[in-house]
Design an enzyme around this catalytic site. Structure first.
Site, mmCIF file in Angstrom:
data_model
loop_
_atom_site.group_PDB
_atom_site.id
_atom_site.type_symbol
_atom_site.label_atom_id
_atom_site.label_comp_id
_atom_site.label_asym_id
_atom_site.label_seq_id
_atom_site.Cartn_x
_atom_site.Cartn_y
_atom_site.Cartn_z
ATOM 1 N N GLY A 173 96.062 20.893 -36.880
ATOM 2 C CA GLY A 173 96.344 20.670 -35.463
ATOM 3 C C GLY A 173 97.313 19.512 -35.265
ATOM 4 O O GLY A 173 97.374 18.614 -36.097
ATOM 5 N N ARG A 223 96.896 27.784 -39.362
ATOM 6 C CA ARG A 223 96.415 29.090 -39.826
ATOM 7 C C ARG A 223 97.224 29.622 -40.992
ATOM 8 O O ARG A 223 97.270 30.832 -41.216
ATOM 9 C CB ARG A 223 96.395 30.077 -38.661
ATOM 10 C CG ARG A 223 97.676 30.180 -37.895
ATOM 11 C CD ARG A 223 97.513 31.002 -36.653
ATOM 12 N NE ARG A 223 96.837 32.248 -36.941
ATOM 13 C CZ ARG A 223 96.272 33.015 -36.021
ATOM 14 N NH1 ARG A 223 96.286 32.656 -34.759
ATOM 15 N NH2 ARG A 223 95.705 34.149 -36.338
ATOM 16 N N ASP A 246 91.279 17.548 -43.152
ATOM 17 C CA ASP A 246 90.604 17.993 -44.378
ATOM 18 C C ASP A 246 91.066 19.369 -44.851
ATOM 19 O O ASP A 246 91.193 19.589 -46.059
ATOM 20 C CB ASP A 246 89.081 17.908 -44.241
ATOM 21 C CG ASP A 246 88.538 18.747 -43.113
ATOM 22 O OD1 ASP A 246 89.278 18.981 -42.142
ATOM 23 O OD2 ASP A 246 87.375 19.167 -43.200
ATOM 24 N N THR A 261 93.859 12.993 -38.389
ATOM 25 C CA THR A 261 92.974 13.822 -37.564
ATOM 26 C C THR A 261 92.385 13.003 -36.421
ATOM 27 O O THR A 261 91.975 11.846 -36.624
ATOM 28 C CB THR A 261 91.815 14.476 -38.346
ATOM 29 O OG1 THR A 261 90.853 14.980 -37.409
ATOM 30 C CG2 THR A 261 91.070 13.521 -39.259
ATOM 31 N N ASP A 312 89.672 13.720 -35.286
ATOM 32 C CA ASP A 312 88.218 13.770 -35.503
ATOM 33 C C ASP A 312 87.698 12.558 -36.296
ATOM 34 O O ASP A 312 86.504 12.286 -36.286
ATOM 35 C CB ASP A 312 87.830 15.047 -36.258
ATOM 36 C CG ASP A 312 88.308 16.300 -35.560
ATOM 37 O OD1 ASP A 312 88.511 16.263 -34.329
ATOM 38 O OD2 ASP A 312 88.485 17.329 -36.253
ATOM 39 N N ASP A 324 87.201 12.273 -39.413
ATOM 40 C CA ASP A 324 86.113 12.699 -40.304
ATOM 41 C C ASP A 324 86.495 12.726 -41.774
ATOM 42 O O ASP A 324 85.789 13.315 -42.588
ATOM 43 C CB ASP A 324 85.594 14.084 -39.859
ATOM 44 C CG ASP A 324 86.676 15.150 -39.908
ATOM 45 O OD1 ASP A 324 87.841 14.817 -40.195
ATOM 46 O OD2 ASP A 324 86.354 16.326 -39.649
ATOM 47 N N ARG A 357 84.983 18.376 -33.861
ATOM 48 C CA ARG A 357 84.452 19.338 -34.826
ATOM 49 C C ARG A 357 83.032 18.944 -35.241
ATOM 50 O O ARG A 357 82.214 18.734 -34.367
ATOM 51 C CB ARG A 357 85.388 19.437 -36.028
ATOM 52 C CG ARG A 357 85.545 20.854 -36.525
ATOM 53 C CD ARG A 357 86.369 20.897 -37.771
ATOM 54 N NE ARG A 357 87.784 20.830 -37.543
ATOM 55 C CZ ARG A 357 88.569 21.872 -37.300
ATOM 56 N NH1 ARG A 357 88.074 23.071 -37.258
ATOM 57 N NH2 ARG A 357 89.869 21.716 -37.123
HETATM 58 O O1 F6P Z 1 90.559 18.949 -35.936
HETATM 59 C C1 F6P Z 1 91.169 18.638 -34.729
HETATM 60 C C2 F6P Z 1 90.661 19.552 -33.636
HETATM 61 O O2 F6P Z 1 91.290 19.175 -32.414
HETATM 62 C C3 F6P Z 1 89.152 19.580 -33.478
HETATM 63 O O3 F6P Z 1 88.637 18.451 -32.813
HETATM 64 C C4 F6P Z 1 88.974 20.881 -32.740
HETATM 65 O O4 F6P Z 1 87.698 21.418 -33.002
HETATM 66 C C5 F6P Z 1 90.037 21.772 -33.315
HETATM 67 O O5 F6P Z 1 91.012 20.912 -33.890
HETATM 68 C C6 F6P Z 1 90.711 22.681 -32.319
HETATM 69 O O6 F6P Z 1 91.616 23.494 -32.977
HETATM 70 P P1 F6P Z 1 92.649 24.470 -32.217
HETATM 71 O O7 F6P Z 1 93.820 23.633 -31.816
HETATM 72 O O8 F6P Z 1 92.988 25.489 -33.244
HETATM 73 O O9 F6P Z 1 91.951 25.031 -31.036
#
Ligand code: F6P
Length: 366
Positions: A14, A77, A118, A140, A142, A144, A186
């Site tokens: 992301g 992806r 990750d 990130t 997150d 994490d 997440r």
């Molecule tokens: O890992 C970063 C994050 O923003 C998470 O907090 C969230 O769950 C996910 O990515 C959302 O992903 P997407 O942009 O594919 O909806």
């Protein structure tokens, strides 16, 4: 003298505030300190699988320090080890990681710097094991990733979430309501915990502390008994009840992390409204937390990480990533960083501090 003359860079997973600060630092340090060329691969690993790239020079990184997103594009992806291939019997997955090595060879890339969380860094680790010259940079919102005190992007997301909590307090107080705000993160509760503490949240629900509705209601009612007529609930998207169930929004085919969480805010709001004598509203912050300008802290951290990653590439320190330990930037192992998630310690000082100022986590200890 280093043998590294040409560096590749990509941003996968992301997007996240601070990515451009890292790219800028890599390019500036490459040009100014080492006389190295930099090629950017576009849209994460898709750029390597499909041979899409562009040279990134000094002028390209001018005025991007404060820009959100990434000038190279991102994708979460395109796992080269698991490319979905539709067929008559449904979708199969192919390992196309050899293509990554071919593209690096074709461009005569001596070192590849991958910026990611990750999922991305796990791919980077597998590429290193295949013999690719890869250095990581831990990104990130997150927060994490293990092996580093903090990742860039987290401070910006925490700032957005904190501002949201601040703003929701006024509506909650004026209407004597419960306001629920769902934040990202997440499976880690860092954004919820720290924005909750910073914003004065009354209830904080995080994945690391399974919650019961009865405990949350008891916490809110005890606030009512003390004269409080509104409450602010900060819920992490990965928060769960004791049976371990999370609310999943969708699955993303071809992603290194296919599960997309989301929706717990609405569920919690409905449950609380049916159990308590309050009106409840909820807000999902979603991608607002990933967009826009990085905070000063993320610009500085991104710059430090970019310079350190370029130096690691120059030193051929494959499989490493810059990391924060206290005041210092050190070189950490990507393999170790992705071996386990860095989660909130339910018995740690931050949670204990929050409990001491009356925060309800919805568990037995509440
Ligand atoms: O890992 C970063 C994050 O923003 C998470 O907090 C969230 O769950 C996910 O990515 C959302 O992903 P997407 O942009 O594919 O909806």
């Amino acid at each position: 003298m280093t043998k590294v003359r040409h560096v590749g860079v990509l941003t996968a997973g992301g997007d996240c505030p601070g990515l451009n600060a890292v790219i800028r630092a890599i390019v500036k340090s490459a040009v100014l300190d080492h006389g190295i060329r930099v090629t950017g691969f576009l849209d994460g690993f898709a750029g390597l699988l499909e041979n899409r790239s562009r040279e990134v020079g000094f002028d390209d990184v001018s005025n991007i320090l404060n820009q959100g997103g990434t000038i190279l594009g991102a994708s979460n992806r395109d796992d080269p080890f698991r490319v979905p291939v539709p067929g008559p019997e449904g979708t199969l997955h192919e390992d196309r990681s050899d293509r990554v090595l071919e593209t690096l060879e074709r461009h005569r890339i001596d070192a590849l710097i991958t910026l990611g969380g990750d999922g991305t860094l796990s791919i980077a680790d597998r590429l290193v094991r295949k013999g690719a010259p890869v250095v990581g940079v831990p990104k990130t919102i997150d927060n994490d990733l293990s092996e580093t005190d903090v990742t860039f992007g987290f401070d910006s997301a925490r700032a957005v979430a904190t501002e949201a909590v601040d703003r929701l307090h006024t509506t909650a107080a004026s209407h004597h309501r419960i306001m629920v705000v769902e934040v990202m993160g997440r499976n880690a509760g860092w954004i919820a915990l720290e924005a909750g503490i910073a914003g004065g949240g009354d209830v904080i629900l995080i994945p690391e502390i399974p919650f019961r509705y009865g405990q949350i209601c008891e916490g809110i009612l005890s606030r009512t008994r003390r004269g409080r007529r509104s409450s602010l609930v900060v819920v992490s998207e990965g928060a769960k009840s004791p049976d371990g169930k999370t609310v999943v929004q969708r699955m993303v085919e071809g992603s290194a992390e296919p599960v997309r969480l989301g929706g717990i805010g609405a569920v919690v709001a409905n449950e609380l409204e049916s159990a308590l004598p309050f009106e409840v509203r909820y807000v999902v912050l979603g991608h607002l937390q990933r967009g826009g300008a990085p905070t000063p802290l993320d610009r500085i951290l991104g710059t430090r990480f970019g310079v350190a990653a370029l130096q690691a590439a120059v030193d051929c320190a494959w499989g490493t990533m810059p990391a924060v330990r206290g005041e210092r930037i050190v070189r950490a192992s990507v393999k170790e960083a992705v071996a386990r998630l860095k989660l909130v310690d339910p018995k740690g000082e931050q949670v204990a501090t929050a409990r001491s100022v009356g925060v309800v986590f919805g568990d037995e200890a509440a």
